[in-house]
Design an enzyme around this catalytic site. Sequence first.
Site, mmCIF file in Angstrom:
data_model
loop_
_atom_site.group_PDB
_atom_site.id
_atom_site.type_symbol
_atom_site.label_atom_id
_atom_site.label_comp_id
_atom_site.label_asym_id
_atom_site.label_seq_id
_atom_site.Cartn_x
_atom_site.Cartn_y
_atom_site.Cartn_z
ATOM 1 N NE ARG A 111 -2.443 -2.447 3.026
ATOM 2 C CZ ARG A 111 -2.620 -2.527 4.342
ATOM 3 N NH1 ARG A 111 -3.190 -1.532 4.983
ATOM 4 N NH2 ARG A 111 -2.229 -3.606 4.995
ATOM 5 C CD GLU B 283 -2.558 -4.332 14.818
ATOM 6 O OE1 GLU B 283 -2.579 -3.724 13.740
ATOM 7 O OE2 GLU B 283 -3.409 -4.166 15.715
HETATM 8 O O1 PRP Z 1 3.818 -1.186 11.743
HETATM 9 P P1 PRP Z 1 3.621 -2.620 11.443
HETATM 10 O O2 PRP Z 1 3.091 -3.410 12.615
HETATM 11 O O3 PRP Z 1 4.805 -3.267 10.827
HETATM 12 O O4 PRP Z 1 2.422 -2.715 10.380
HETATM 13 C C1 PRP Z 1 2.285 -1.854 9.293
HETATM 14 C C2 PRP Z 1 2.310 -2.605 7.973
HETATM 15 O O5 PRP Z 1 1.196 -3.501 7.888
HETATM 16 C C3 PRP Z 1 0.542 -3.299 6.642
HETATM 17 O O6 PRP Z 1 1.116 -4.035 5.615
HETATM 18 P P2 PRP Z 1 0.912 -5.575 5.335
HETATM 19 O O7 PRP Z 1 2.107 -6.322 5.801
HETATM 20 O O8 PRP Z 1 -0.425 -6.019 5.840
HETATM 21 O O9 PRP Z 1 1.012 -5.649 3.754
HETATM 22 P P3 PRP Z 1 0.226 -5.059 2.501
HETATM 23 O O10 PRP Z 1 0.567 -3.593 2.406
HETATM 24 O O11 PRP Z 1 0.828 -5.841 1.401
HETATM 25 O O12 PRP Z 1 -1.239 -5.300 2.682
HETATM 26 C C4 PRP Z 1 0.763 -1.825 6.376
HETATM 27 O O13 PRP Z 1 0.581 -1.523 5.018
HETATM 28 C C5 PRP Z 1 2.188 -1.621 6.840
HETATM 29 O O14 PRP Z 1 3.127 -1.935 5.822
HETATM 30 N N1 ADE Z 2 -4.757 -2.272 12.212
HETATM 31 C C1 ADE Z 2 -4.229 -2.229 10.989
HETATM 32 N N2 ADE Z 2 -4.964 -1.750 9.953
HETATM 33 C C2 ADE Z 2 -4.427 -1.701 8.701
HETATM 34 N N3 ADE Z 2 -3.198 -2.112 8.402
HETATM 35 C C3 ADE Z 2 -2.443 -2.581 9.405
HETATM 36 N N4 ADE Z 2 -1.163 -3.030 9.434
HETATM 37 C C4 ADE Z 2 -0.879 -3.398 10.693
HETATM 38 N N5 ADE Z 2 -1.926 -3.186 11.511
HETATM 39 C C5 ADE Z 2 -2.914 -2.663 10.721
#
Ligand code: PRP
Ligand code: ADE
Length: 179
Positions: free
Chosen positions: A64, A101
């Site tokens: 994202r 998370e």
């Molecule tokens: O601060 P953190 O606990 O590390 O979490 C944040 C990350 O989690 C989500 O990505 P995700 O890994 O779900 O991947 P995506 O963007 O491919 O959906 C978000 O886009 C961040 O990159």
């Molecule tokens: N609560 C949350 N919502 C969306 N993206 C996330 N990535 C990690 N935690 C998230």
Amino acid sequence: MNKQIVLDLRETVRTVPGWPIEGVLFRDLTTLMKDPHALRMSCDILFERYKEKKIDKVVGIDARGFVFGAVLAYKLGVGFVPVRKKGKLPYETLEKSYDLEYGSGTLEVHRDAISAGDKVVVVDDLIATGGTVSATVGLVRELGGEVIECSFLIELPDLKGREKLVGCPVFAVMEFDGE
Ligand SMILES: O=P(O)(O)OC[C@H]1O[C@H](OP(=O)(O)OP(=O)(O)O)[C@H](O)[C@@H]1O
Ligand SMILES: Nc1ncnc2[nH]cnc12
């Protein structure tokens, strides 16, 4: 003259409880992205913040972070560097593992993507525990880049992600609590 559009960006973010696992309040930015005014306002806020900072490269985090990072790079007139989930980049890479998370993973960047001394802004949609972005900052620094700031649309302050980013400024357009 264009009518100014006043918009509460927070209202364009959808919250999905219990996704992808029980206990998580997922902050879904696809609803912000599909709203042309909210998308433009978000990108303009980032551009205004960095336009005078002499940024050399924008680093966007898979997946994202690519949306907002690529727009920012275009508007600043600088290059965009993707930091990708392991196994997607075809050339020589540097990698780091991290926890987030609701899971864990490994990120990679091309070794030739950043030059020593490059001033970099790191962009992602959201900071939660900070695991993903701190791995990214580690990769940029290992390649000799200077991280000017890490920038997000959303910060979840309850999860204290910014505490993982020692010596690195953090900016977020919006904050959301755990409830
Ligand atoms: O601060 P953190 O606990 O590390 O979490 C944040 C990350 O989690 C989500 O990505 P995700 O890994 O779900 O991947 P995506 O963007 O491919 O959906 C978000 O886009 C961040 O990159
Ligand atoms: N609560 C949350 N919502 C969306 N993206 C996330 N990535 C990690 N935690 C998230």
